[in-house]
Design an enzyme around this catalytic site. Structure first.
Site, PDB file in Angstrom:
ATOM      1  N   HIS A 275      -4.789  -7.869  -4.559  1.00  0.00           N
ATOM      2  CA  HIS A 275      -6.008  -8.088  -5.335  1.00  0.00           C
ATOM      3  C   HIS A 275      -6.427  -9.539  -5.215  1.00  0.00           C
ATOM      4  CE1 HIS A 275      -8.804  -8.296  -8.763  1.00  0.00           C
ATOM      5  NE2 HIS A 275      -8.909  -6.986  -8.627  1.00  0.00           N
ATOM      6  N   GLU A 328      -7.065   0.513  -7.578  1.00  0.00           N
ATOM      7  CA  GLU A 328      -7.510   1.606  -6.727  1.00  0.00           C
ATOM      8  C   GLU A 328      -6.403   2.641  -6.488  1.00  0.00           C
ATOM      9  OE1 GLU A 328      -8.785  -0.313  -3.204  1.00  0.00           O
ATOM     10  OE2 GLU A 328     -10.760  -0.831  -3.980  1.00  0.00           O
TER      11      GLU A 328
END
Length: 392
Positions: A275, A328
């Site tokens: 991320h 995700e």
């Protein structure tokens, strides 16, 4: 219901040229403070996400999406009367005018749902929205995002569009409109938690885009259409279904380690890991992991094994990179478990994020200054002009 824009404490931004505290520019604007906000805080080092002072874990485990939308829009969690009023307002807005339905019907069945959502929202705004953004408009458009997606999904599958059910909450009604069946409690709970977890996330690409458009004194729908365009990109919101593609390719627990090792060794990208902000566990992924476990225990076994194996291999092969599971990864598992097709994953992200986008739009216009950053020019200077007839 009487509604006013809350005092957000937003302050005008200063131009870098006159702001000695401004940080030097770098690629992707990393580290650059572009605005002040009282809506949400992302602490990437501590792995913490806060909506208006409330920890995301508490909100995801106990609150409905409507409660969190109220928090983002009005600045406080609602009491029972306020929540009932908001539900009534959502219910009153659960309809699509004929021109929007006609637009959806005329789009090819092969159209990407994100493109359908962008197009239909723009069509609705053209005849329904004018003037400065308001909370009333925020509620009206947030209520309609799931209606648009469900209408298109049913049409492309040869089914009739359904009417909303007033007794159902935002998450439950979305699932009902997609399937025609009252959803299971565990599916409603899972999707509701997902909507809460994804409702806002600081100054991400799509939120920044929405605020830029709002800063020009454009309308709320123009800001949202721009945000949808940003979210569609695979580097932002367009990748959850690719997690499912990866898991499908891996196939079995036994194949996980060799497949992942091969991918990492040869520079392949592991979908659902890493991320831009979080340098530790993404708090949203932690909550979604438990939701996915409950929603589909069988599929969860492979997802969990791949996650554990990938994290161990990343630590072994990419030491010091601090790559962790992101939102995700289990978003994909959860949405598959509640019955959504892969191409609805990112649009459903938008169903959630619409609340945060509109909160940021309202915050921007409450104390606005046009967002106009500078760019560092790296091209040539002092070129000698040659008339067209003399150019070789």
């Amino acid at each position: 219901m009487s509604m006013t824009i809350p005092d957000t404490g937003n302050t005008p931004q200063k131009d870098n040229a006159t702001n000695p505290a401004a940080k030097p520019n770098k690629g992707g604007l990393e580290g650059i403070v572009a605005a002040t906000t009282a809506i949400s805080k992302v602490d990437g080092t501590a792995g913490r996400l806060v909506y208006r002072g409330y920890d995301i874990h508490d909100l995801a485990r106990t609150c409905s999406f409507e409660e969190v939308a109220h928090l983002l829009w009005f600045g406080h969690l609602p009491n029972q009367k306020e929540l009932s009023e908001l539900h009534e307002r959502f219910t009153a807005e659960r309809s699509l005018p004929e021109n929007v339905l006609q637009t959806i019907r005329e789009l090819p069945s092969t159209t990407e749902p994100m493109d359908v959502l962008r197009t239909a929202v723009s069509t609705w705004g053209a005849v329904s929205i004018s003037g400065k953004p308001t909370i009333e408009q925020a509620i009206a458009v947030t209520a309609r995002f799931p209606l648009i997606l469900a209408a298109f999904n049913r049409l492309r599958n040869g089914k009739e569009i359904l009417e909303s059910r007033s007794e159902l909450g935002h998450a439950a009604n979305y699932l009902y409109l997609l399937t025609g069946e009252v959803p299971k409690d565990e599916h409603v709970q899972g999707l509701n938690s997902y909507l809460v977890l994804l409702a806002d996330h600081g100054m991400n690409a799509s939120t920044f885009t929405a605020r830029i458009v709002a800063s020009t004194e454009s309308d709320i729908v123009s800001s949202l259409v721009a945000a949808l365009g940003a979210l569609k990109g695979p580097l932002h919101g367009g990748a959850p279904s690719k997690v499912q593609d990866m898991l499908r390719t891996i196939g079995t627990v036994e194949n996980a380690e060799p497949w992942l090792r091969e991918a990492i060794t040869h520079g392949g990208r592991l979908m659902g890991f890493g991320h831009r902000v979080y340098k530790t566990a993404d708090p949203r992924a932690e909550e979604l992991r438990e939701m996915a476990r409950v929603a589909d225990p069988d599929d969860f076994k492979l997802s969990r094994h791949v996650e554990e194996t990938a994290l161990a291999l990343l630590d072994e092969l990419k030491p010091g990179r601090r790559l962790y599971t992101n939102v995700e990864y289990y978003s994909a598992a959860l949405m598959k478990a509640v019955g959504l097709s892969g191409d609805l994953f990112t649009p459903t992200f938008a169903v959630s994020r619409c609340a945060g986008w509109t909160a940021h739009i309202l915050e921007q216009v409450s104390n606005n200054r046009l967002i106009r950053p500078e760019a560092e020019y790296t091209g040539p200077l002092n070129e000698t002009f040659v008339p067209l007839a003399d150019r070789s």
